[in-house]
Enzyme design. Sequence first.
Site, PDB file in Angstrom:
ATOM      1  N   ALA A  27       0.847  -1.207   0.000  1.00 21.58           N
ATOM      2  CA  ALA A  27       0.000   0.000   0.000  1.00 21.58           C
ATOM      3  C   ALA A  27       0.880   1.254   0.000  1.00 21.58           C
ATOM      4  O   ALA A  27       1.959   1.235   0.594  1.00 21.58           O
ATOM      5  CB  ALA A  27      -0.901  -0.005   1.235  1.00 21.58           C
TER       6      ALA A  27
ATOM      7  N   GLY B 104       0.132   1.374  -3.312  1.00 19.57           N
ATOM      8  CA  GLY B 104      -0.027   0.703  -4.597  1.00 19.57           C
ATOM      9  C   GLY B 104       0.739   1.279  -5.774  1.00 19.57           C
ATOM     10  O   GLY B 104       0.564   0.821  -6.902  1.00 19.57           O
ATOM     11  N   GLY B 105       1.589   2.255  -5.526  1.00 20.44           N
ATOM     12  CA  GLY B 105       2.382   2.827  -6.627  1.00 20.44           C
ATOM     13  C   GLY B 105       3.210   1.761  -7.329  1.00 20.44           C
ATOM     14  O   GLY B 105       3.231   1.676  -8.560  1.00 20.44           O
ATOM     15  N   LYS B 106       3.865   0.950  -6.526  1.00 25.99           N
ATOM     16  CA  LYS B 106       4.731  -0.061  -7.130  1.00 25.99           C
ATOM     17  C   LYS B 106       3.917  -1.245  -7.657  1.00 25.99           C
ATOM     18  O   LYS B 106       4.245  -1.818  -8.684  1.00 25.99           O
ATOM     19  CB  LYS B 106       5.801  -0.497  -6.127  1.00 25.99           C
ATOM     20  CG  LYS B 106       6.747   0.655  -5.809  1.00 25.99           C
ATOM     21  CD  LYS B 106       7.775   0.319  -4.773  1.00 25.99           C
ATOM     22  CE  LYS B 106       8.518   1.563  -4.329  1.00 25.99           C
ATOM     23  NZ  LYS B 106       7.709   2.463  -3.463  1.00 25.99           N
TER      24      LYS B 106
ATOM     25  N   ASP C 236      -0.147  -6.322   2.362  1.00 31.86           N
ATOM     26  CA  ASP C 236      -0.019  -5.262   3.356  1.00 31.86           C
ATOM     27  C   ASP C 236      -0.784  -5.698   4.607  1.00 31.86           C
ATOM     28  O   ASP C 236      -1.665  -6.553   4.530  1.00 31.86           O
ATOM     29  CB  ASP C 236      -0.556  -3.926   2.836  1.00 31.86           C
ATOM     30  CG  ASP C 236       0.184  -2.757   3.462  1.00 31.86           C
ATOM     31  OD1 ASP C 236       1.059  -2.165   2.797  1.00 31.86           O
ATOM     32  OD2 ASP C 236      -0.091  -2.434   4.641  1.00 31.86           O
TER      33      ASP C 236
ATOM     34  N   ASP D  70       0.774 -10.450   7.815  1.00 36.02           N
ATOM     35  CA  ASP D  70       2.106 -10.078   8.270  1.00 36.02           C
ATOM     36  C   ASP D  70       3.143 -10.674   7.314  1.00 36.02           C
ATOM     37  O   ASP D  70       3.309 -11.895   7.248  1.00 36.02           O
ATOM     38  CB  ASP D  70       2.303 -10.631   9.688  1.00 36.02           C
ATOM     39  CG  ASP D  70       3.659 -10.288  10.253  1.00 36.02           C
ATOM     40  OD1 ASP D  70       4.459  -9.644   9.547  1.00 36.02           O
ATOM     41  OD2 ASP D  70       3.918 -10.667  11.414  1.00 36.02           O
TER      42      ASP D  70
ATOM     43  N   ASP E  33       9.864  -3.050  -0.597  1.00 33.07           N
ATOM     44  CA  ASP E  33      10.125  -1.644  -0.290  1.00 33.07           C
ATOM     45  C   ASP E  33       9.691  -1.500   1.162  1.00 33.07           C
ATOM     46  O   ASP E  33       8.519  -1.306   1.460  1.00 33.07           O
ATOM     47  CB  ASP E  33       9.329  -0.739  -1.230  1.00 33.07           C
ATOM     48  CG  ASP E  33       9.625   0.727  -0.972  1.00 33.07           C
ATOM     49  OD1 ASP E  33      10.793   1.061  -0.702  1.00 33.07           O
ATOM     50  OD2 ASP E  33       8.681   1.539  -1.005  1.00 33.07           O
TER      51      ASP E  33
ATOM     52  N   CYS F  48      13.035   4.226   1.805  1.00 34.78           N
ATOM     53  CA  CYS F  48      13.131   5.678   1.598  1.00 34.78           C
ATOM     54  C   CYS F  48      13.915   6.281   2.763  1.00 34.78           C
ATOM     55  O   CYS F  48      13.641   7.393   3.189  1.00 34.78           O
ATOM     56  CB  CYS F  48      11.765   6.315   1.425  1.00 34.78           C
ATOM     57  SG  CYS F  48      10.653   6.055   2.808  1.00 34.78           S
TER      58      CYS F  48
END
Lengths: 179, 321
Positions: B131, B133-135, B153, B180, B197, B250
């Site tokens: 989540a 959901g970009g990737k 997620d 999980d 990510d 990130c």
Amino acid sequence: MKPELVDPVEWKELTDQFDNEFGYGVSKALLGDRAPVTISRGDTKSFYLVPRDWVGSLEEERTDFEVYSLGIRMGDLKEGKFRLSLQILDALAELTDKLLVVSQQGAEAFTYSRSIIKESVIKLDSHLKRGQRVIVLNKDGEVLGLAALSVDGNRLKRLASDRLVGKNLVDIGAYLRGA
Amino acid sequence: MANRQLRQKAKELAKATGYLPYMIERYLALWGEKETIQFIEACEEQITTSVRVNSLKIDAEALRTRLHIKQVTLKPVEWLDEGFWAEFEGSPGSLFEHMLGYYYVQGVPSMTVTKVLDPHPGETVIDVAAAPGGKTTHIAQLMENTGTVIAIDEDRQRIKSLESNIQRCGVSNAIILRGDAKKLDRLGHTPDRILLDSPCSGEGLIPLDPSRKTSTSMADIRFCATREDQLLEAAVNALPSGGTMVYSTCSIAPEENEYIVDEILHRHPDMRIVAIPLEFGSPGYSQPYGVELNESMTLTRRFLPHLHGTEGFFICKLEKE
């Protein structure tokens, strides 16, 4: 909340209703080579169309992961009413003639949850009846959502410009509103 | 710089720039004073907005033409066919084309992560911590809506936005699972690729969210590092022989990046870092803070605000023998 293949009797009832509303053979074309599966959540059943090769693995018991959604969401059945998802409307628009085309101004208002008034309507077939659910398109043929007609199509010309034609049921603005 | 001197310098700089002293201390130890100041200055600059064209719904040229009419300028990101730097007059998410799923507002490093994963049509790909959901939507796009993307997620609210983006972008090959991801090895799917990510401290997002200058303690970074290690361990265990995975965060903290990967390489001799065949960013660190790590760590990549004009990011591509 394990996904299950839709019971054939239930699927027939659903597709009969669907074809009745959107045209004979529409549900079969919509399904294509996919399989219909359902997930029950309380009093709501969500329907999805998935590649057939997914079916075997989906029905396996999983304790650590809950399937939330899969494939193409067709819609939700609650208290006998089937609410179409936004996702299915693109494909449905290709298969049905139950369409309502609106102006740019009408499109903008519609995607802000507003309903459609006469002055926004560019095209509506005269054979469509009050209560019919129609896919709302802009003048470029892009799907904006779903509306329920408030008038018969053949009465459109007689309406005043500010009169309601289609009640907004769902629109793509929901993606931004988080609805 | 001697330790005491470094602490004093960090204290002064932190006070002057609004950071927590421990952060500046680490930057000074990692980069030295000149580069630390460049980093701090770059974090005050605005990051240019970027969008990814959703080729499941429209091609880049058609979108470019449509957005041009609305005074939006798109400039290609060199290493991403579908990625564009974008200048919008208003909010990038409010345009019709966005609602129609023609583009996704996404940071260039995030798009790059999926490009590095390099998913192919027909494959099975797992996207961990998926989540919003970009990737996931990018993976589906590169797979041309074939095969299977398993998006996992744990958070119910975030899963709603994941589903919404999947629908908006016209993705039909995704399965969303709530659970999980540390239990990934019990999933019962054999993936060709895994994207992790990882949830992280977000220390790379200071240019986008200045509150991060003070919101994260060293204990938070340690907590994140522990979770990142557990998630990466689970992902490695779920990856079959010959499989590919990408680990990214990130965060700019080596404690959440190079250190985590180094540990995994120690525990799993069958895992190796592989070169990324795209020209972007700068190499990861093989000796952060003077600590000797696996020398292949230089094959990983970093985005840094002061060097690349983006938010900070770490990307590592791994393969299992």
